[in-house]
Design a protein around this motif. Structure first.
Motif, short mmCIF file in Angstrom:
data_model
loop_
_atom_site.label_atom_id
_atom_site.label_comp_id
_atom_site.label_asym_id
_atom_site.label_seq_id
_atom_site.Cartn_x
_atom_site.Cartn_y
_atom_site.Cartn_z
N LYS A 153 0.82 -1.22 0.00
CA LYS A 153 0.00 0.00 0.00
C LYS A 153 0.85 1.27 0.00
CE LYS A 153 -4.18 -1.76 2.27
NZ LYS A 153 -3.90 -3.19 2.16
N SER A 154 1.99 1.22 0.68
CA SER A 154 2.84 2.42 0.70
C SER A 154 3.31 2.76 -0.71
CB SER A 154 4.03 2.21 1.63
OG SER A 154 4.91 1.21 1.13
N TYR B 196 6.10 13.44 -0.23
CA TYR B 196 6.22 12.46 0.85
C TYR B 196 5.57 12.97 2.13
CZ TYR B 196 8.20 9.43 4.43
OH TYR B 196 8.34 8.57 5.50
N THR C 212 2.45 11.26 4.35
CA THR C 212 2.65 10.83 5.73
C THR C 212 2.05 11.80 6.75
OG1 THR C 212 4.85 11.87 5.70
CG2 THR C 212 4.74 9.51 5.21
N TYR D 70 -3.45 8.03 10.17
CA TYR D 70 -3.16 7.50 8.84
C TYR D 70 -3.17 8.62 7.82
CZ TYR D 70 -3.00 3.64 5.44
OH TYR D 70 -2.61 2.74 4.48
N GLY E 212 -1.79 6.02 2.64
CA GLY E 212 -1.01 4.80 2.48
C GLY E 212 0.04 4.59 3.55
N TRP E 213 0.16 5.51 4.49
CA TRP E 213 1.17 5.43 5.55
C TRP E 213 0.55 5.78 6.90
CZ3 TRP E 213 6.44 4.30 5.01
CH2 TRP E 213 6.92 4.21 3.69
N HIS F 98 7.08 6.70 10.86
CA HIS F 98 6.28 6.46 9.66
C HIS F 98 6.36 4.97 9.36
CE1 HIS F 98 7.24 10.84 8.19
NE2 HIS F 98 6.38 10.81 9.19
N TRP F 99 5.22 4.35 9.09
CA TRP F 99 5.28 2.90 8.96
C TRP F 99 4.10 2.34 8.19
CZ3 TRP F 99 1.40 0.11 11.68
CH2 TRP F 99 0.68 0.85 12.63
N VAL F 100 4.31 1.14 7.69
CA VAL F 100 3.26 0.32 7.08
C VAL F 100 3.51 -1.11 7.53
CG1 VAL F 100 2.73 1.74 5.07
CG2 VAL F 100 4.66 0.17 4.98
#
Length: 539
Positions: A84-85, A257, A261, A269, A272-273, A284-286
């Motif tokens: 997704k990211s 970016y 984020t 959310y 996508g992040w 920042h994470w997935v």
């Protein structure tokens, strides 16, 4: 513990060395090993990337439980929703080119009925951005509810911009815009047996609940393409290239970016992040949670530091409930943040409870509280999956209530989830305090109502529990959420027990329809059979 017992003799010798003589990296490895051992994890591979270079890597366990073949450094794992990211990045590129807009309605693009049921689309005014920000379940843009499958509502967008049909449209865009520019040559866009990379793909294992220990069942790779929601199969080294590209702004510029984020609609959310504040700063994470794999891609952007975790089983993600937006609930991720960012050494949770209480102390640090919380969740999960008793989980949760009572004073769904599995007389007051912190009339998340109901049932408050279930079952939206179907069924069964047949039939039928919309034919049939047992009014 077949997976970890098959680790190499050299690794076993390394792990039993004296703690005081070990480097920080070796101590970190011990922490990872202990967590994997608690889950009887078949195998995993991790890396830490700093300034674009791998500065730590470790793999352990087996790629194939039947043969004992070890995990190798170049092993391929399903990364599930880490995909997704990349979808967010591709769409940011397309918007910069003027080919789409995040404000476009989803229905402005082709609708793929075959694997995108219209019933799951939600509001007709949902936009591309609403889907990307996981706020397309209720009223557009208002309520964050993580639902991985909804990303596939964007498949028609990829069809339109690519001039070809799904799933090939997404495969082509991901290769052209991410994989090929970064040289990610060891990443598969779905599993194809004839692909030269296929033999390096690990076997996949799903844990099944058992009353006699861990029970992992092998599952096949049952997808042959990548989709906006998931589907890539990759390696540590290829994902390290991805991490380096993000550090260098090689795929999108910094402003784009930052937009991806930035939390949307007051939730954690972005597009996508996940983004969250922590004792270690911004994260920042997935994550990936497939039927039989787990993945975590965790960035500390202010330090140009990334943690990559891949496992060939579902349990690391299953226990963590990362869809509720706290990466510190994933114990491997917490170990990374503590060791590599905070300089922590961890706690020895294998000691007796009095010794653990002395380690924790009366005024624990924030990271100690996080570690204690994770260990309580881990032991509750072990009890549920293996048939072990809940005594350890209860003792850890009681300790958490004593040393960090503030954790029960706010609307924390993770704490609700923990208390839905463990309860004791000493936890009843903290549990009621936690329940009082939730305003279910305003908090529309299905998990808040559902777990509030389960905790109230544990407290013996059946009517209060049914009130929580009714709020979820009777509210519009979120018809593709499994918890809504469960709430409707629990409500219907309760009404049946009280002789309220008409109400019971209504809620059981609603639950059955929700299962049918989720393509769960077995559950639909089971619930219809339950309704039939209510009988007729004929004499």
């Amino acid at each position: 513990m077949r997976g970890l017992k098959l680790a190499t003799a050299a690794m076993a010798a390394f792990l039993v060395g004296p703690v005081q003589a070990q480097s920080p990296e070796a101590a970190f490895t011990r922490r990872l090993h202990r967590l994997a051992e608690q889950l009887d994890l078949p195998g995993f591979s991790v890396a830490v990337v700093r300034d674009g270079k791998i500065v730590y890597r470790h793999q352990e366990g087996v790629a194939n439980r039947a043969t004992g073949a070890p995990i190798k450094p170049d092993a391929l794992f399903g990364i599930a929703s880490v995909t997704k990211s990349m979808t967010g990045i591709i769409l940011a590129q397309l918007e910069a080119e003027g080919r789409i807009r995040f404000d476009d309605p989803v229905l402005a693009y082709p609708l793929i009925i075959g694997w995108q049921p219209p019933e799951g689309m939600g509001d007709a005014n949902n936009t591309v951005g609403d889907v990307l920000s996981m706020s397309a379940g209720g009223r557009p843009g208002e309520t964050f509810v993580y639902n991985g499958a909804r990303f596939n509502h964007l498949a028609g967008l990829f069809d339109k911009v690519s001039g070809m049909s799904s799933p090939q449209s997404y495969v082509v865009q991901s290769r052209r815009r991410i994989l090929e520019p970064l040289g990610m040559t060891d990443t598969m866009t779905g599993y194809q047996k004839e692909d030269p990379l296929a033999p390096r793909a690990v076997k996949r294992y799903e844990a099944q609940p058992s009353t006699s220990g861990w029970n992992y069942v092998e599952r096949p790779y049952d997808w042959d393409a990548a989709y906006p929601a998931s589907g890539l199969i990759s390696t540590i080294d290829d994902l390290a290239k991805y991490a380096s590209a993000l550090d260098r702004n090689a795929l999108i510029d910094q402003a784009s970016y930052d937009r991806l984020t930035t939390p949307r609609n007051g939730h954690a959310y972005g597009y996508g992040w996940f983004t969250q504040a922590s004792p270690a700063g911004r994260l920042h994470w997935v994550y990936g949670y497939g039927q039989a794999e787990s993945a975590l891609f965790l960035r500390v952007p202010d330090r140009r530091l990334t943690f990559i975790f891949l496992a060939n089983a579902d349990t690391p993600s299953a226990l963590a409930h990362l869809d509720y937006a706290d990466v510190l609930r994933q114990p491997f991720g917490l170990a990374f943040v503590d060791a590599w960012v905070m300089g922590g050494k961890g706690l020895d949770f294998d000691r007796p409870m009095p010794a653990i209480e002395r380690q924790v102390g009366p005024r624990p640090t924030p990271m100690t509280v996080e570690a204690l919380f994770d260990e309580a969740m881990l032991q509750a999960f072990r009890a549920r999956m293996t048939g072990a008793g809940t005594e350890r989980a209860i003792a850890l949760t009681e300790l958490l209530a004593r040393v960090a009572p503030q954790r029960f004073a706010g609307p924390d769904v993770y704490m609700l989830g923990l208390l839905s599995e463990v309860m004791s007389p000493r936890l009843e007051v903290p549990a009621r305090q936690l329940l009082a912190a939730f305003d279910l009339d305003k908090d529309q998340r299905p998990v808040a109502a559902y777990w509030s109901g389960t905790v109230r049932e544990r407290l013996g408050d059946a009517e209060g529990a049914m009130g929580a279930y009714a709020l979820l079952c009777d509210q519009p939206g979120f018809d593709d959420e499994e918890m809504k179907a469960r709430a409707c069924e629990r409500l219907g069964v309760h009404e049946l027990g009280k002789g309220q047949q008409a109400e019971a039939r209504t809620h059981l039928w609603r639950s059955a329809l929700l299962s049918r919309s989720a393509a769960d034919g077995k559950e639909f049939d089971r619930k219809v059979a339950l309704i039939a047992k209510l009988g007729t009014s004929a004499k």
